[in-house]
Motif scaffolding. Structure first.
Motif, PDB file in Angstrom:
ATOM      1  N   ALA A  12     101.718  74.057  30.273  1.00 34.19           N
ATOM      2  CA  ALA A  12     101.795  73.270  29.041  1.00 34.19           C
ATOM      3  C   ALA A  12     101.497  71.817  29.387  1.00 34.19           C
ATOM      4  N   ILE A  13     100.804  71.129  28.487  1.00 31.94           N
ATOM      5  CA  ILE A  13     100.395  69.744  28.745  1.00 31.94           C
ATOM      6  C   ILE A  13     100.852  68.854  27.604  1.00 31.94           C
ATOM      7  N   LEU A  14     101.534  67.765  27.960  1.00 30.00           N
ATOM      8  CA  LEU A  14     101.825  66.688  27.010  1.00 30.00           C
ATOM      9  C   LEU A  14     101.014  65.489  27.461  1.00 30.00           C
ATOM     10  N   LEU A  15     100.062  65.094  26.631  1.00 29.29           N
ATOM     11  CA  LEU A  15      99.040  64.128  27.002  1.00 29.29           C
ATOM     12  C   LEU A  15      99.202  62.855  26.179  1.00 29.29           C
ATOM     13  N   VAL A  16      99.588  61.769  26.835  1.00 25.66           N
ATOM     14  CA  VAL A  16      99.618  60.460  26.181  1.00 25.66           C
ATOM     15  C   VAL A  16      98.250  59.824  26.355  1.00 25.66           C
ATOM     16  N   THR A  17      97.620  59.460  25.250  1.00 27.69           N
ATOM     17  CA  THR A  17      96.280  58.903  25.368  1.00 27.69           C
ATOM     18  C   THR A  17      95.938  58.007  24.191  1.00 27.69           C
ATOM     19  N   HIS A  18      95.104  56.986  24.488  1.00 26.73           N
ATOM     20  CA  HIS A  18      94.466  56.193  23.439  1.00 26.73           C
ATOM     21  C   HIS A  18      93.028  56.646  23.237  1.00 26.73           C
ATOM     22  N   ASP A  19      92.602  57.611  24.031  1.00 25.75           N
ATOM     23  CA  ASP A  19      91.252  58.141  23.939  1.00 25.75           C
ATOM     24  C   ASP A  19      91.259  59.266  22.905  1.00 25.75           C
ATOM     25  N   VAL A  20      91.000  58.910  21.643  1.00 28.77           N
ATOM     26  CA  VAL A  20      91.094  59.905  20.573  1.00 28.77           C
ATOM     27  C   VAL A  20      90.000  60.964  20.698  1.00 28.77           C
ATOM     28  N   GLU A  21      88.884  60.625  21.349  1.00 27.16           N
ATOM     29  CA  GLU A  21      87.843  61.627  21.560  1.00 27.16           C
ATOM     30  C   GLU A  21      88.339  62.697  22.526  1.00 27.16           C
ATOM     31  N   LEU A  22      89.134  62.303  23.507  1.00 30.26           N
ATOM     32  CA  LEU A  22      89.742  63.272  24.420  1.00 30.26           C
ATOM     33  C   LEU A  22      90.728  64.160  23.672  1.00 30.26           C
ATOM     34  N   ALA A  23      91.581  63.559  22.837  1.00 31.24           N
ATOM     35  CA  ALA A  23      92.539  64.342  22.060  1.00 31.24           C
ATOM     36  C   ALA A  23      91.827  65.361  21.177  1.00 31.24           C
ATOM     37  N   THR A  33      95.617  69.142  15.341  1.00 26.80           N
ATOM     38  CA  THR A  33      94.869  67.917  15.651  1.00 26.80           C
ATOM     39  C   THR A  33      93.873  67.582  14.553  1.00 26.80           C
ATOM     40  N   SER A  34      93.204  68.583  13.993  1.00 20.39           N
ATOM     41  CA  SER A  34      92.213  68.322  12.948  1.00 20.39           C
ATOM     42  C   SER A  34      92.852  67.705  11.712  1.00 20.39           C
ATOM     43  N   ALA A  35      94.113  68.049  11.436  1.00 23.16           N
ATOM     44  CA  ALA A  35      94.795  67.484  10.274  1.00 23.16           C
ATOM     45  C   ALA A  35      95.341  66.087  10.566  1.00 23.16           C
ATOM     46  N   VAL A  36      95.953  65.908  11.740  1.00 18.41           N
ATOM     47  CA  VAL A  36      96.580  64.622  12.064  1.00 18.41           C
ATOM     48  C   VAL A  36      95.543  63.542  12.327  1.00 18.41           C
ATOM     49  N   LEU A  37      94.433  63.917  12.980  1.00 20.39           N
ATOM     50  CA  LEU A  37      93.389  62.944  13.302  1.00 20.39           C
ATOM     51  C   LEU A  37      92.258  62.980  12.281  1.00 20.39           C
ATOM     52  N   GLY A  38      92.581  63.269  11.034  1.00 24.65           N
ATOM     53  CA  GLY A  38      91.574  63.299   9.983  1.00 24.65           C
ATOM     54  C   GLY A  38      90.941  61.951   9.748  1.00 24.65           C
ATOM     55  N   GLY A  39      89.942  61.931   8.843  1.00 24.31           N
ATOM     56  CA  GLY A  39      89.145  60.722   8.628  1.00 24.31           C
ATOM     57  C   GLY A  39      89.916  59.513   8.186  1.00 24.31           C
ATOM     58  N   SER A  40      91.085  59.672   7.554  1.00 23.65           N
ATOM     59  CA  SER A  40      91.845  58.522   7.083  1.00 23.65           C
ATOM     60  C   SER A  40      92.835  57.999   8.109  1.00 23.65           C
ATOM     61  N   SER A  41      92.977  58.700   9.223  1.00 23.57           N
ATOM     62  CA  SER A  41      93.919  58.280  10.254  1.00 23.57           C
ATOM     63  C   SER A  41      93.373  57.087  11.030  1.00 23.57           C
ATOM     64  N   PRO A  42      94.232  56.116  11.391  1.00 17.80           N
ATOM     65  CA  PRO A  42      93.761  55.021  12.249  1.00 17.80           C
ATOM     66  C   PRO A  42      93.361  55.503  13.636  1.00 17.80           C
ATOM     67  N   PHE A  43      93.736  56.753  13.967  1.00 18.51           N
ATOM     68  CA  PHE A  43      93.383  57.326  15.269  1.00 18.51           C
ATOM     69  C   PHE A  43      92.248  58.340  15.146  1.00 18.51           C
ATOM     70  N   ALA A  44      91.520  58.305  14.053  1.00 18.00           N
ATOM     71  CA  ALA A  44      90.450  59.280  13.832  1.00 18.00           C
ATOM     72  C   ALA A  44      89.302  59.059  14.808  1.00 18.00           C
ATOM     73  N   PRO A  45      88.797  60.134  15.442  1.00 13.99           N
ATOM     74  CA  PRO A  45      87.605  60.008  16.284  1.00 13.99           C
ATOM     75  C   PRO A  45      86.368  59.757  15.425  1.00 13.99           C
ATOM     76  N   GLN A  46      85.253  59.433  16.085  1.00 12.09           N
ATOM     77  CA  GLN A  46      84.035  59.069  15.359  1.00 12.09           C
ATOM     78  C   GLN A  46      83.592  60.149  14.383  1.00 12.09           C
ATOM     79  N   ILE A  47      83.612  61.392  14.802  1.00 14.27           N
ATOM     80  CA  ILE A  47      83.096  62.466  13.953  1.00 14.27           C
ATOM     81  C   ILE A  47      83.977  62.658  12.724  1.00 14.27           C
ATOM     82  N   ALA A  48      85.290  62.536  12.872  1.00 13.73           N
ATOM     83  CA  ALA A  48      86.183  62.663  11.721  1.00 13.73           C
ATOM     84  C   ALA A  48      85.936  61.549  10.711  1.00 13.73           C
ATOM     85  N   ARG A  49      85.616  60.342  11.199  1.00 12.78           N
ATOM     86  CA  ARG A  49      85.323  59.239  10.284  1.00 12.78           C
ATOM     87  C   ARG A  49      83.946  59.399   9.645  1.00 12.78           C
ATOM     88  N   LEU A  50      83.040  60.031  10.356  1.00 12.56           N
ATOM     89  CA  LEU A  50      81.694  60.241   9.842  1.00 12.56           C
ATOM     90  C   LEU A  50      81.670  61.339   8.774  1.00 12.56           C
TER      91      LEU A  50
END
Length: 573
Positions: A471-482, A503-520
């Motif tokens: 099991a992995i608990l990953l602290v990251t600011h790299d949202v593309e990795l997440a 992850t797809s729900a939490v990092l959706g397009g409106s999230s401040p942590f959204a990856p590029q593709i979710a914002r696109l």
């Protein structure tokens, strides 16, 4: 502003040159992005710009480095410090004093800046990186990202003509990184500050840079405008493009967009695939980590406030949040480095209360933000052997060699770890904590300082470990990795869990942590370039099937009417 001619450099006791015949010219007021794989020589090249190489490092240097008409080798770091502001990869190594405001003022005091001017510069520098509220804080209480912003503020306070930054956003959350980069752009455009910035996360910086220079094995292999350089790298088979550019290439978008805003017009024309049937509910898994009501405070200041979290075998969970949200504190409480004031932590069903860190580390592999905290052996291989000895486990040279090969460290067995780049030291530390194959991995910014290829290799390794029941608990600011590795994502804010879920729900397009593709592509549950390409392909396949079905229907009608059928009429496309 900067002129480098035939620069070559070899570190003391180095087996081969770190830089080879580099020719590089940067104009006054340019914003240049320096990219390249971990260990390619980026940090060495940047340190040549202020004289740290060779005056601090020693070694053998050939060629010339001239900054604003000053020969760097002749002048040395002391004279260059007023002209070239420098922010190193490791912010902890640059701090001198113990309090935020004093740290920013330290260089100004050494430069004999008048007190009134000094106060104004300190205020300006703190405001630029949003550290004014923390001016009285002790450095020991700052998060890694806050330390990084402090280092930038200290460099800006001297108002240099050239600012050199080595991965300045590697420990910053997306919002803080954007704020710092926008501040640098203001200084670049409004004051004419020349900026040279090394970075692996190109998606953060490409939009701001005038030029992209790519370094490989100590040599410049590509140098040009951002779009030109990306095209040349693609032609050379060097895959460093950020997610947006990968999607644009796959779908044939021209001109190549560099920002989400530029890509939105293209994205609006991409049809979504038909809805997929709902995924079956995952089978219940055995919890590896259970956290209930966890609370912790630093000198009465709450850092964790009732955290609840469960992670099962085979699950990777990303923990995201702003700098100072309590993410690293949570990992330290789990592994026993900090004693929680309330709550319960269980690993593999057993409480961690009253157990030593050494005991917990038999089941937990903990990788801290700063890999140097774990490195003290004479060679890379010895770091892994030391872990095995501490746990009284057999030492297998074959297994150690295989793990180093997995981590991209083949050939570094006998190298002194602290002679390696930050990214390489990060991988050595990861090997040291995972050589025992623990059930639970706590990874704090594990891709800091890593290039895209090395990051992808690590993700592949982690997936194999997950398949084996880790099991992995990953602290990251790299949202593309997440977006790539995490099945679930948890958002922490001021010590509280404020969002958790797929992850797809939490990092959706409106999230401040959204990856590029979710914002696109907001609202489509797409997080990676592969998601886009796969869904577009599915949409094309569905349309082809629909067309063929209509063709068969029309063909039957024609057959009933004894009319001929043009088979090519229904060909795909």
């Amino acid at each position: 502003m900067i002129a480098i001619r035939d620069l070559s450099y070899t570190y003391p006791h180095g087996q081969s040159p770190a830089l080879r015949h580099v020719d590089w010219a940067i104009n006054d007021g340019e914003f240049v992005l320096l990219a390249g794989r971990s260990g390619s020589g980026k940090s060495t090249l940047l340190r040549c710009l202020n004289g740290l190489v060779p005056h601090f490092t020693g070694g053998v240097l050939g060629g010339t480095v001239v900054v604003d008409g000053i020969d760097v080798v002749s002048a040395g770091p002391r004279r260059l410090s007023r002209l070239v502001g420098f922010v190193a990869q490791d912010p902890e190594a640059q701090a001198v004093l113990d309090q935020v405001e004093r740290e920013v003022a330290f260089a100004l005091e050494n430069a004999a800046i008048p007190p009134d001017d000094m106060r104004a510069r300190v205020e300006e520098a703190l405001a630029l990186v949003e550290l004014t509220p923390l001016r009285d804080r002790a450095l020991s209480t700052l998060s890694g990202g806050e330390r990084q912003r402090l280092t930038i503020a200290a460099a800006l306070a001297l108002r240099p003509r050239v600012l050199v930054l080595d991965e300045p956003t590697s420990q910053l959350d997306p919002q803080s990184a954007a704020d710092v980069l926008r501040a640098l752009v203001r200084l670049n455009k409004e004051l004419g500050l020349t900026i040279v910035l090394a970075e692996h996360r190109l998606e953060r910086v490409l939009r701001y840079a005038d030029r992209l220079t790519y370094l490989e094995a100590g040599q410049i292999v590509v140098d040009g405008t951002v779009r030109q350089a990306l095209a040349q790298l693609d032609d050379a088979g060097i895959d460093v493009a950020p997610p947006l550019v990968k999607v644009a290439r796959a779908l044939g978008w021209q001109p190549l967009p560099l920002t989400v805003t530029e890509g939105q017009a293209f994205a609006a024309q991409v049809a979504a695939a038909p809805p997929r049937p709902p995924s079956p509910q995952p089978a219940a898994v055995v919890p590896v980590l259970e956290i209930e009501g966890l609370r912790f405070a630093y000198h009465g200041r709450p850092a964790l406030n009732g955290v609840e979290l469960t992670i099962g075998a085979g699950e990777a969970v990303a923990l995201v949040g702003r700098n100072g949200a309590g993410k690293s504190t949570l990992l330290k409480c789990i592994v026993g480095l900090l004693a929680a004031q309330a709550g319960e932590v269980r690993v593999a069903g057993r409480s961690t209360r009253g157990r030593s860190v050494a005991d917990l580390c038999r089941a937990i592999g903990y990788l801290p933000q700063n890999p140097d905290d774990l490195l003290f052996a004479e060679t890379v291989a010895d770091e892994l052997r030391t872990t095995l000895r501490n746990h009284r486990l057999p030492e297998s040279a074959g297994e150690i060699a295989a793990l180093l090969r997995e981590l991209g460290l083949d050939g570094f067995h006998d190298v002194y770890p602290r002679d390696l780049s930050v990214g390489q030291r990060q991988r050595v530390a990861l090997g040291a904590v995972t050589v025992t194959r623990p059930r639970l991995l706590l990874l704090d910014e594990p891709t800091r300082g890593l290039d895209g290829a090395t990051k992808a290799a690590l993700v592949a390794i982690w997936r194999r470990w997950l398949a084996g029941g880790a099991a992995i608990l990953l602290v990251t600011h790299d949202v593309e990795l997440a977006a790539t590795i995490a099945t679930r994502t948890v958002v922490l804010s001021e010590g509280k869990v404020i969002a958790t879920g797929a992850t797809s729900a939490v990092l959706g397009g409106s999230s401040p942590f959204a990856p590029q593709i979710a914002r696109l592509f907001p609202g489509r549950d797409w997080l990676t370039p592969e998601d886009v390409v796969d869904n577009v392909a599915a949409n094309v396949a569905a349309n082809v099937a629909l067309t063929r079905g209509q063709a068969r229907h029309n063909g039957n009608d024609m057959e009933n009417n004894d009319a001929p059928i043009d088979q090519n009429l229904y060909a795909p496309g």
